[in-house]
Design an enzyme around this catalytic site. Structure first.
Site, PDB file in Angstrom:
ATOM      1  N   TYR A  80       0.949  -1.179  -0.020  1.00  0.00           N
ATOM      2  CA  TYR A  80       0.052  -0.036  -0.014  1.00  0.00           C
ATOM      3  C   TYR A  80       0.802   1.211   0.118  1.00  0.00           C
ATOM      4  O   TYR A  80       0.727   2.164  -0.803  1.00  0.00           O
ATOM      5  CB  TYR A  80      -0.779  -0.096   1.071  1.00  0.00           C
ATOM      6  CG  TYR A  80      -1.856   1.068   1.258  1.00  0.00           C
ATOM      7  CD1 TYR A  80      -3.130   1.288   0.597  1.00  0.00           C
ATOM      8  CD2 TYR A  80      -1.610   2.128   2.315  1.00  0.00           C
ATOM      9  CE1 TYR A  80      -3.901   2.292   0.609  1.00  0.00           C
ATOM     10  CE2 TYR A  80      -2.716   3.230   2.489  1.00  0.00           C
ATOM     11  CZ  TYR A  80      -3.548   3.267   1.525  1.00  0.00           C
ATOM     12  OH  TYR A  80      -4.690   4.280   1.689  1.00  0.00           O
ATOM     13  N   LYS A  87       0.836   4.032  -2.921  1.00  0.00           N
ATOM     14  CA  LYS A  87       0.648   5.301  -2.489  1.00  0.00           C
ATOM     15  C   LYS A  87       1.807   6.353  -2.633  1.00  0.00           C
ATOM     16  O   LYS A  87       1.676   7.559  -3.303  1.00  0.00           O
ATOM     17  CB  LYS A  87       0.325   5.617  -1.198  1.00  0.00           C
ATOM     18  CG  LYS A  87      -1.155   5.036  -0.985  1.00  0.00           C
ATOM     19  CD  LYS A  87      -2.160   5.287  -1.966  1.00  0.00           C
ATOM     20  CE  LYS A  87      -3.700   4.660  -1.514  1.00  0.00           C
ATOM     21  NZ  LYS A  87      -4.640   5.365  -2.381  1.00  0.00           N
TER      22      LYS A  87
END
Length: 234
Positions: A141, A145
């Protein structure tokens, strides 16, 4: 004047709050989500999985055919699939990168062409403070990002002369179904927030609304952390 706004991942949480923000401002909001669910008041709702670039292109083409050039694109669709890196499977890694980074690129690519031709527009990626503070179990993640920051800054330079802005909003700990899955880690993170509270989806929607407004027309390539101070010092 009512704007043509596309919001991805609009079915719930932050995406739904963002869509509602623009609806309340009188804009024509087209909501994209895998489930095809969106807040009432959306001008159009399209079921699409952002990992499928052809489906994204078709959805954006339909939206432009109905409402004209895209004026605001909020690229929010994202998933988590947590696990410590040593035990993380290829599937866990690819699942998150495919949606959160590949899908974001597919959406931006599809939406920005009409903005460039119209010589105006705003692209806003919903990132995270995760790459800046480090969250165990979220290597996939955080990598995705972090990738959004590089993507946004590259795009910002590519389209700046066409009066198209590209920015990232990086939420901290926000009250959503996704953060509820964090379990005890959620309480631990909250203890690190200087403001002493978990953010609400509306807190992020407000920042997005600002970046999409004329008040922010001279801001591009920026990363705005909306995190109650969680990333201070990082």
């Amino acid at each position: 004047m009512s704007r043509h706004v596309i919001v991805t991942g609009a079915s719930r949480g932050i995406g739904a709050a963002i869509a509602q923000q623009f609806i309340d401002e009188g804009d024509r909001v087209v909501a994209l989500s895998r489930s095809g669910v969106a807040p009432e008041g959306c001008a159009m709702t399209i079921a699409v999985d952002v990992v499928d670039s052809n489906a994204v292109n078709a959805a954006v083409k339909t939206s432009i055919g109905e409402f004209g050039p895209v004026e605001v694109a909020v690229i929010n669709a994202g998933v988590t699939n947590d696990g410590l890196a040593m035990r993380m499977s290829d599937e866990q890694w690819r699942d998150v990168l495919s949606t959160d980074l590949d899908g974001a690129f597919y959406c931006a690519r599809a939406m920005m062409a009409s903005m460039v031709r119209a010589r105006k527009g705003s692209i806003i990626f919903i990132g995270s403070v995760s790459p800046f503070i480090g969250v165990p179990g979220q290597a996939n993640y955080a990598a995705a990002k972090a990738g959004l920051v590089g993507l946004a800054r590259s795009l910002a330079k590519e389209v700046a002369t066409r009066s198209v802005t590209v920015n990232v909003v990086a939420p901290g700990l926000i009250e959503t179904d996704m953060t509820n899955d964090l379990g005890g880690a959620k309480d631990q993170m909250m203890s690190l927030i200087p403001m002493g509270r978990i953010g609400q989806p509306s807190d992020i929607a407000g920042v997005v609304g600002f970046l999409a407004s004329n008040h922010a027309r001279y801001i591009t390539g920026a990363v705005l952390c909306a995190d109650g101070g969680l990333s201070l010092g990082h």
